[in-house]
Write a protein that holds these residues in place. Structure first.
Motif, short mmCIF file in Angstrom:
data_model
loop_
_atom_site.label_atom_id
_atom_site.label_comp_id
_atom_site.label_asym_id
_atom_site.label_seq_id
_atom_site.Cartn_x
_atom_site.Cartn_y
_atom_site.Cartn_z
N ASP A 93 -8.37 6.53 4.45
CA ASP A 93 -9.14 5.30 4.57
C ASP A 93 -10.14 4.75 3.75
N SER A 94 -9.87 5.18 2.66
CA SER A 94 -10.92 5.04 1.29
C SER A 94 -10.47 3.46 0.61
N TYR A 95 -9.39 3.22 1.16
CA TYR A 95 -8.67 1.72 0.50
C TYR A 95 -9.71 0.48 1.19
N TYR A 96 -9.85 -0.37 0.48
CA TYR A 96 -10.74 -1.57 0.74
C TYR A 96 -10.14 -2.44 -0.39
N THR A 97 -10.01 -4.05 0.08
CA THR A 97 -9.55 -5.11 -0.88
C THR A 97 -10.78 -5.15 -1.88
N THR B 274 -14.34 -7.16 -2.50
CA THR B 274 -13.34 -7.86 -1.49
C THR B 274 -13.18 -9.48 -2.11
N ILE B 275 -14.36 -9.96 -2.13
CA ILE B 275 -14.40 -11.53 -2.46
C ILE B 275 -14.08 -11.66 -3.97
N SER B 276 -14.40 -10.62 -4.81
CA SER B 276 -13.79 -11.15 -6.16
C SER B 276 -12.45 -10.74 -6.13
N SER B 277 -11.90 -9.67 -5.64
CA SER B 277 -10.40 -9.35 -5.89
C SER B 277 -9.93 -10.76 -5.03
N ASP B 278 -10.13 -11.18 -3.77
CA ASP B 278 -9.46 -12.05 -3.16
C ASP B 278 -9.33 -13.29 -4.00
N TRP B 279 -10.38 -13.59 -4.57
CA TRP B 279 -10.43 -14.89 -5.44
C TRP B 279 -9.65 -14.65 -6.77
N LEU B 280 -9.71 -13.66 -7.20
CA LEU B 280 -8.79 -13.29 -8.44
C LEU B 280 -7.59 -13.39 -8.42
N ASN B 281 -7.07 -12.81 -7.09
CA ASN B 281 -5.66 -12.96 -6.83
C ASN B 281 -5.15 -14.31 -6.52
N PHE B 282 -6.13 -15.18 -5.90
CA PHE B 282 -5.87 -16.53 -5.81
C PHE B 282 -5.59 -17.41 -6.97
N LEU C 155 1.93 2.00 -4.37
CA LEU C 155 1.90 3.28 -4.04
C LEU C 155 0.38 3.66 -4.05
N GLY C 156 -0.60 3.39 -4.94
CA GLY C 156 -1.88 3.51 -4.97
C GLY C 156 -2.65 3.07 -3.87
N TYR C 157 -2.25 2.14 -3.10
CA TYR C 157 -2.82 1.70 -1.86
C TYR C 157 -2.37 2.46 -0.82
N LEU C 158 -1.23 2.90 -0.85
CA LEU C 158 -0.80 3.93 0.20
C LEU C 158 -1.45 5.13 0.19
#
Length: 263
Positions: A222-226, A36-44, A213-216
């Motif tokens: 309930d297997s998705y997480y940031t 989650t931390i990696s994804s959020d900062w990469l996104n930033f 669509l993958g997120y949905l």
């Protein structure tokens, strides 16, 4: 020389996309929190670059002509999405709250309409290259995707209230509609009417659609997480946006240099 520069530029893009994938997949080895931390900062990082480049091209081209209007609309789209991303990031990393539903959704949803307007002005100069078959394909595919997505998620959303159901289904609807300019843009590219770096903008939107669509799909159980691997095309999308705009800036700079040499 120019061809060598293009090949080298594409190699850099491939390396960046692979690096993003590696970082996110590697962070998953250390658990969901690290991912989650990696994804959020990469996104930033990637969304910031996309926004900065879009503002730069908007200033460079001005508001005249179809493409001038298109770049301003894309900058507005990316600005709204950037705000939405930061609301999600702060909610998750600072307050430890579930980011959905949240005010971030309003910024993302509004951003789609700026993208549609951008697509209109961007594709408009090439309307003579668009055949009836292309229009039919660009219409049928999104309708099928939209219908299939809503059908699959309908029963799974039974525990949501009416507002959440409408909000949840807004994304597949808008994503499906987004496929219309994406398909038209790709078709125009394969007809040789536009430069490859420009079509990266539509490839970026295609990545958004795939990731959404993958997120949905993964949210249904309930297997998705940031930081889930399905976020990879989402991060690729902003990277492709940034790279596509940067390529156009290079073309613009080369034109300016040509004028200087001419005069």
């Amino acid at each position: 020389m120019l061809a060598v520069e293009k090949i080298s530029s594409m190699r850099y893009l491939v390396v960046i996309l692979l690096a993003i994938s590696f970082v996110l997949l590697f962070s998953n080895l250390f658990g969901k929190h690290s991912a989650t931390i990696s994804s959020d900062w990469l996104n930033f990082g990637v969304s910031l670059f996309a926004l900065v480049f879009s503002l730069a091209i908007s200033v460079k081209t001005g508001k005249t002509g179809n493409h001038g209007k298109a770049w301003i609309l894309l900058a507005l789209c990316l600005a709204f999405w950037f705000v939405g991303e930061r609301i999600w990031m702060v909610s998750e990393l600072v307050y430890g709250e579930k980011p959905w539903p949240s005010p971030a959704d309003y910024f993302w949803l509004v951003g789609y309409f700026f993208f549609f307007a951008f697509s209109y002005y961007y594709v408009k100069p090439f309307r003579k290259s668009i055949s009836k078959k292309m229009i039919v394909l660009a219409t049928v595919v999104p309708i099928v995707v939209m219908g299939a997505t809503i059908y699959v998620t309908a029963d799974s959303n039974s525990d949501l209230d009416m507002y959440e159901k409408i909000l949840a289904n807004s994304y597949p609807v808008l994503d499906s509609v987004s496929l219309v300019p994406v398909i038209l843009g790709l078709a125009i590219f394969f007809r040789g009417a536009v430069h490859f770096t420009w079509i990266l903008l539509f490839l970026g939107m295609f990545c958004f659609v795939v990731s959404d669509l993958g997120y949905l799909y993964f949210s249904l159980d309930d297997s998705y997480y940031t930081g889930h691997p399905i976020d990879i095309p989402y991060l690729w999308a902003y990277t492709l946006f940034a790279y596509g705009i940067m390529g156009y800036l290079r073309v613009f700079s080369n034109k300016d240099k040509s004028r200087e040499i001419k005069y």
